[in-house]
Design a protein around this motif. Structure first.
Motif, PDB file in Angstrom:
ATOM      1  N   ARG A   1       0.827  -1.198   0.000  1.00  0.00           N
ATOM      2  CA  ARG A   1       0.000   0.000   0.000  1.00  0.00           C
ATOM      3  C   ARG A   1       0.870   1.260   0.000  1.00  0.00           C
ATOM      4  N   LYS A   2       0.260   2.374  -0.290  1.00  0.00           N
ATOM      5  CA  LYS A   2       0.929   3.666  -0.198  1.00  0.00           C
ATOM      6  C   LYS A   2      -0.134   4.749  -0.030  1.00  0.00           C
ATOM      7  N   VAL A   3       0.305   5.944   0.306  1.00  0.00           N
ATOM      8  CA  VAL A   3      -0.606   7.058   0.544  1.00  0.00           C
ATOM      9  C   VAL A   3      -0.605   7.979  -0.679  1.00  0.00           C
ATOM     10  N   LYS A   4      -1.789   8.300  -1.136  1.00  0.00           N
ATOM     11  CA  LYS A   4      -1.947   9.251  -2.233  1.00  0.00           C
ATOM     12  C   LYS A   4      -2.400  10.583  -1.650  1.00  0.00           C
TER      13      LYS A   4
ATOM     14  N   VAL B   1      14.800   0.212   8.830  1.00  0.00           N
ATOM     15  CA  VAL B   1      13.363   0.053   9.056  1.00  0.00           C
ATOM     16  C   VAL B   1      12.885   1.018  10.133  1.00  0.00           C
ATOM     17  N   TYR B   2      13.650   1.124  11.208  1.00  0.00           N
ATOM     18  CA  TYR B   2      13.289   2.030  12.301  1.00  0.00           C
ATOM     19  C   TYR B   2      13.281   3.487  11.826  1.00  0.00           C
ATOM     20  N   ARG B   3      14.269   3.860  11.023  1.00  0.00           N
ATOM     21  CA  ARG B   3      14.325   5.239  10.528  1.00  0.00           C
ATOM     22  C   ARG B   3      13.143   5.546   9.631  1.00  0.00           C
ATOM     23  N   ASP B   4      12.828   4.611   8.705  1.00  0.00           N
ATOM     24  CA  ASP B   4      11.723   4.860   7.785  1.00  0.00           C
ATOM     25  C   ASP B   4      10.385   4.941   8.517  1.00  0.00           C
TER      26      ASP B   4
ATOM     27  N   ASP C   1       8.325   8.612   8.961  1.00  0.00           N
ATOM     28  CA  ASP C   1       6.888   8.309   8.993  1.00  0.00           C
ATOM     29  C   ASP C   1       6.435   7.623   7.700  1.00  0.00           C
ATOM     30  N   ASP C   2       7.292   6.768   7.173  1.00  0.00           N
ATOM     31  CA  ASP C   2       6.979   6.006   5.960  1.00  0.00           C
ATOM     32  C   ASP C   2       6.857   4.530   6.344  1.00  0.00           C
ATOM     33  N   ILE C   3       5.709   4.175   6.889  1.00  0.00           N
ATOM     34  CA  ILE C   3       5.531   2.802   7.371  1.00  0.00           C
ATOM     35  C   ILE C   3       5.431   1.811   6.229  1.00  0.00           C
ATOM     36  N   TYR C   4       5.085   2.272   5.044  1.00  0.00           N
ATOM     37  CA  TYR C   4       4.925   1.362   3.908  1.00  0.00           C
ATOM     38  C   TYR C   4       6.288   0.880   3.395  1.00  0.00           C
ATOM     39  N   SER C   5       7.229   1.798   3.276  1.00  0.00           N
ATOM     40  CA  SER C   5       8.583   1.391   2.900  1.00  0.00           C
ATOM     41  C   SER C   5       9.228   0.557   3.999  1.00  0.00           C
TER      42      SER C   5
END
Length: 328
Positions: free
Chosen positions: A65-68, A284-287, A292-296
């Motif tokens: 998923r991703k945010v539009k 992973v922790y940084r993203d 605030d990029d939980i999808y990546s």
């Protein structure tokens, strides 16, 4: 008028005619016995699904998923979650900081796994051979670092690594020997690896020592009668027999290596040579929590999980048939 006497049925026919009186309780008791193991397993299954299975499924869902963002990104309907396909995976794999973190983990594993398992095997063989007079104290002393949490151990070692406050540096300078900067770029990999070796050797030693204690003593006595030395007994009898345990400890160490996080994350404030993406899990922790990029972050987590499974399964397929042949 004559009456016809009632013909009494044989006992076998009576029991066959009314099977419900004796059949139902037996079926119920059998079904209860069959369901007892599942009743004992139910709490573990529920905890596994709730705290491990469901998060894995949710992470795999988020990775697709991703945010539009619509307009300026303001308002309740300006951000919508849409299907992303494999774009998050492509973005994680092409991240310029991902492959260097994988390379550092590979170098870290080449140091930690052989040294840690080699020391664990050496200590287990020495304890089993009876070379130590205080076996109980020695086992506890070797195992004790494993009981120290990784964060606490990293803080303790970080204090010993700091040049200005380390008592080790004071001793070395007192005898005229210069000490290296263990938190510098040239030594930081070995500094992190040392913490893992110090903490993990005891656990693996206990596993191997327990496997050694299960070997019958008759085999050692027969080998000694044939003139075998302790080194020959260890090399030709003990090590081949505990090969399954060695394979298990290697797989555990491999999984722990791919998931290293606490040690470099704790040492990071003490050194400017550890970046926020020093390991894949730190990325992973940084993203997830900095960008605030939980999808990546979810996509990278799935990649790490798949790599862990592939390496563990591949290693077991490679050496499992030989190591576990004696178990068949």
């Amino acid at each position: 008028m004559t009456t016809v006497p009632a013909i009494e049925q044989p006992a076998t026919e009576r029991s066959a005619a009314v099977p419900t009186a004796a059949g139902r309780p037996r079926r119920r008791s059998h079904s209860r016995r069959a369901g007892t193991p599942y009743a004992f397993l139910a709490p573990a299954i529920v905890l596994f699904v709730a705290f491990l299975g469901a998060p894995i499924v949710y992470a795999a869902y988020l990775s697709l998923r991703k945010v539009k963002v619509s307009g300026l990104g303001l308002g309740s309907g300006s951000r919508t979650e849409i299907w992303a396909g494999l774009s998050n995976y492509a973005r994680s794999l092409t991240d310029p900081e991902f492959l260097p973190s994988v390379g550092r983990i590979g170098a870290y594993g080449l140091i930690v796994v052989p040294v840690m398992l080699g020391l664990a095997l050496l200590f287990a063989l020495l304890l089993d051979a009876g070379r130590t007079k205080v076996g109980g104290f020695t086992r506890t002393a070797i195992f004790l670092p494993y009981a120290v949490p990784a964060v606490v151990a990293s803080l303790l070692w970080g204090f010993l690594y700091l040049p200005r406050v380390s008592p080790i540096n004071d001793v070395l300078e007192g005898i005229g020997v210069g000490s290296p900067n263990l938190l510098g770029s040239s030594w930081i990999l070995y500094a992190v690896a040392n913490i893992a070796v110090w903490g993990g050797t005891g656990f693996n030693m206990i596993v191997l020592y327990t496997a050694l204690k299960a070997i019958p003593q008759d085999m050692y006595e027969a080998a000694r009668l044939d003139g075998a030395t302790e080194v020959q007994i260890a090399w030709r009898i003990k090590i081949p027999i505990i090969a399954p345990s060695m394979v298990m400890t290697f797989v555990f160490s491999l999984i722990a290596t791919l998931q290293v996080f606490a040690e470099p994350m704790t040492l990071r404030p003490l050194s400017n040579t550890i970046s926020s993406t020093w390991t894949p899990l730190m990325k992973v922790y940084r993203d997830a929590f900095t960008r605030d990029d939980i999808y990546s972050a979810a996509a990278t987590s799935v990649i790490i999980a798949l790599a862990t499974f592939a390496l563990s399964f591949g290693f077991l397929k490679l050496v499992g048939s030989r190591a576990f042949r004696q178990e068949d």
